[in-house]
Design a protein around this motif. Structure first.
Motif, PDB file in Angstrom:
ATOM      1  N   ARG A 156       0.832  -1.210   0.000  1.00 22.48           N
ATOM      2  CA  ARG A 156       0.000   0.000   0.000  1.00 22.48           C
ATOM      3  C   ARG A 156       0.861   1.253   0.000  1.00 22.48           C
ATOM      4  O   ARG A 156       1.982   1.254   0.540  1.00 22.48           O
ATOM      5  N   THR A 157       0.307   2.352  -0.529  1.00 25.35           N
ATOM      6  CA  THR A 157       1.100   3.591  -0.635  1.00 25.35           C
ATOM      7  C   THR A 157       1.322   4.273   0.715  1.00 25.35           C
ATOM      8  O   THR A 157       2.260   5.044   0.857  1.00 25.35           O
ATOM      9  N   ASN A 158       0.450   4.020   1.702  1.00 21.93           N
ATOM     10  CA  ASN A 158       0.675   4.670   3.006  1.00 21.93           C
ATOM     11  C   ASN A 158       1.586   3.847   3.916  1.00 21.93           C
ATOM     12  O   ASN A 158       1.722   4.137   5.100  1.00 21.93           O
ATOM     13  N   MET A 159       2.209   2.817   3.349  1.00 18.66           N
ATOM     14  CA  MET A 159       3.073   1.973   4.176  1.00 18.66           C
ATOM     15  C   MET A 159       4.238   2.740   4.812  1.00 18.66           C
ATOM     16  O   MET A 159       4.536   2.514   5.997  1.00 18.66           O
ATOM     17  N   PRO A 160       4.897   3.677   4.106  1.00 20.01           N
ATOM     18  CA  PRO A 160       6.002   4.394   4.759  1.00 20.01           C
ATOM     19  C   PRO A 160       5.548   5.117   6.028  1.00 20.01           C
ATOM     20  O   PRO A 160       6.245   5.113   7.042  1.00 20.01           O
ATOM     21  N   GLU A 161       4.342   5.691   5.972  1.00 21.33           N
ATOM     22  CA  GLU A 161       3.832   6.397   7.150  1.00 21.33           C
ATOM     23  C   GLU A 161       3.545   5.405   8.290  1.00 21.33           C
ATOM     24  O   GLU A 161       3.877   5.664   9.457  1.00 21.33           O
ATOM     25  N   ALA A 162       2.945   4.284   7.932  1.00 20.19           N
ATOM     26  CA  ALA A 162       2.636   3.271   8.950  1.00 20.19           C
ATOM     27  C   ALA A 162       3.929   2.756   9.590  1.00 20.19           C
ATOM     28  O   ALA A 162       4.009   2.579  10.810  1.00 20.19           O
ATOM     29  N   LEU A 163       4.946   2.541   8.764  1.00 16.36           N
ATOM     30  CA  LEU A 163       6.215   2.042   9.286  1.00 16.36           C
ATOM     31  C   LEU A 163       6.876   3.091  10.195  1.00 16.36           C
ATOM     32  O   LEU A 163       7.456   2.749  11.229  1.00 16.36           O
ATOM     33  N   ALA A 164       6.738   4.359   9.810  1.00 18.04           N
ATOM     34  CA  ALA A 164       7.307   5.430  10.642  1.00 18.04           C
ATOM     35  C   ALA A 164       6.622   5.453  12.007  1.00 18.04           C
ATOM     36  O   ALA A 164       7.281   5.604  13.043  1.00 18.04           O
ATOM     37  N   ARG A 165       5.288   5.267  12.033  1.00 10.89           N
ATOM     38  CA  ARG A 165       4.558   5.242  13.317  1.00 10.89           C
ATOM     39  C   ARG A 165       5.042   4.054  14.154  1.00 10.89           C
ATOM     40  O   ARG A 165       5.238   4.161  15.350  1.00 10.89           O
ATOM     41  N   LEU A 166       5.219   2.911  13.491  1.00 15.15           N
ATOM     42  CA  LEU A 166       5.697   1.724  14.207  1.00 15.15           C
ATOM     43  C   LEU A 166       7.075   2.003  14.818  1.00 15.15           C
ATOM     44  O   LEU A 166       7.320   1.703  15.993  1.00 15.15           O
ATOM     45  N   GLU A 167       7.938   2.616  14.045  1.00 17.58           N
ATOM     46  CA  GLU A 167       9.303   2.854  14.536  1.00 17.58           C
ATOM     47  C   GLU A 167       9.298   3.857  15.687  1.00 17.58           C
ATOM     48  O   GLU A 167       9.987   3.649  16.698  1.00 17.58           O
TER      49      GLU A 167
END
Ligand SMILES: Cc1ncc(COP(=O)(O)O)c(C=O)c1O
Length: 373
Positions: A352-363
């Motif tokens: 998905r295109t919002n994956m970078p944002e989701a990964l940033a929240r996880l980190e």
């Protein structure tokens, strides 16, 4: 037939439309009906004029023609359209298996690939993928698992949830083995087209063997899960006609608007799949960095194809970890326990295109709450 709850689907039913960030989806980025229609001049008008009566039970001829174009060895008459891949799994199982029959199933697996057969009263042997082997299947296991009563070998490549993909000679060996023993090979190929290197794309099972069944769907490679259009392609006329007979008791025919849109999407299939492979490639590079930075916390087997992988949480309990993450920052990961996995793995999705944002929240969450995990 008694079926237990489908753990993965129940998990998504609980969280999919509430979580702020889905970081475990197995499908690729979707699009609107408008975006899809804009791929062909005049499509918008044709869609408005599209007739809403019943369609052919086997699938509309134009859709089956487009599906068959993806398989050099099959004609449109050797394609049967279903409501998603899920209906096809259900009908294949009922069409070919009886109580007491045995099957070998690639594991861990998307639950219906084993559970429907179990519900009928079949016996199952799991062909277990192992993390220490890069999630590869050991070819030496297969002859040991097969019995006199084995009616089907069920395999899923590229694989959900591990992202494992097999080399072509091994896949051909499995197909030959199934043929030699008179066993039907049911090949779940719903992530086909999402190989990171096109050279790794396997021939569809239906082109290797006259009895094998290839399973495809619009949901994953094309990101069009809402169409609910799946299919089987096979030269096995007996299985195809039995599945077609059973379909009269499930959906009779597919949704006419969905058939129209799926045919349109497949005519433009390479453009859509290439876009999705691009999203995956960019996201995968971010995941490589993320897992390198957090190697003490996670073990990372880089997948070979598809939009999902199955990392292992090294410290703590994976269910507690996923649940704490969801409450702390709204990021949804899927605990491997929904696959019956006891190895502390979780599924991560990156189509998905919002994956970078989701990964940033996880980190951020990992860094700010060392208590998670
Ligand atoms: C391996 C596999 N097979 C089949 C399906 C079912 O696909 P659909 O939901 O489009 O029916 C899925 C969905 O996640 C899957 O991952």
């Amino acid at each position: 037939m008694k079926l237990p709850p489908f753990l993965l689907e129940r998990f998504f039913a609980r969280h999919e439309f509430e979580a702020r960030y889905l970081l475990c989806s197995s499908d690729c980025e979707s699009m609107s009906i408008g975006d899809l229609l804009s791929l062909e001049p005049g499509a918008r008008e044709k869609f408005h004029d599209h007739w809403l009566g019943y369609t052919e039970s086997t699938g509309s001829p134009s859709l089956r023609r487009e599906i068959a174009r993806g398989y050099a060895a099959v004609t449109p008459d050797q394609v049967l359209v279903h409501a998603g891949a899920e209906e096809a799994i259900f009908l294949f199982t009922h069409a070919t298996l009886e109580p007491g029959d045995h099957l070998v199933v690639h594991a861990p697996c998307y639950q219906s690939l084993c559970e429907v057969a179990r519900g009928i009263g079949c016996e199952l042997s799991l062909w277990q993928a192992r993390e220490e082997n890069g999630w590869a299947l050991d070819p030496a296991d297969l002859p040991r698992l097969v019995r006199g009563t084995t009616k089907a070998i069920v395999i899923n490549l590229p694989h959900n949830p591990t992202g494992y993909h097999m080399e072509e000679p091994r896949f051909r060996d499995i197909s030959r083995f199934a043929d030699t023993h008179g066993i039907a090979l049911f090949s779940d190929e719903v992530y086909r087209g999402l190989e990171y290197d096109n050279a790794d794309r396997l021939p569809p099972a239906c082109s290797l063997s006259e009895s094998a069944i290839s399973l495809g769907v619009m949901s994953k490679t094309y990101g069009l899960a809402g169409l609910r259009i799946g299919w089987v392609a096979t030269r096995n006329a007996a299985v195809l006609s039995r599945m077609a007979e059973l379909k009269d008791y499930t959906t009779i025919c597919a949704s006419a608007p969905s058939e129209f849109l799926a045919a349109l999407a497949l005519r433009n299939g390479e453009v859509i799949a290439a876009r999705n492979r691009g999203i995956i490639a960019a996201n995968l590079a971010l995941l490589d960095g993320f897992f390198a930075r957090h190697a003490d916390r996670f073990s990372w087997q880089r997948p070979k194809a598809g939009p999902i992988a199955f990392p292992r949480l090294r410290i703590g309990d994976v269910e507690a970890f996923c649940s704490a993450l969801l409450s702390s920052c709204g990021v949804l990961l899927l605990p491997g326990t929904v696959y019956g996995d006891a190895g502390n793995h979780f599924r991560i999705g990156f189509g998905r295109t919002n994956m970078p944002e989701a990964l940033a929240r996880l980190e951020e969450s990992l860094e700010s709450q060392s208590s998670i995990g």
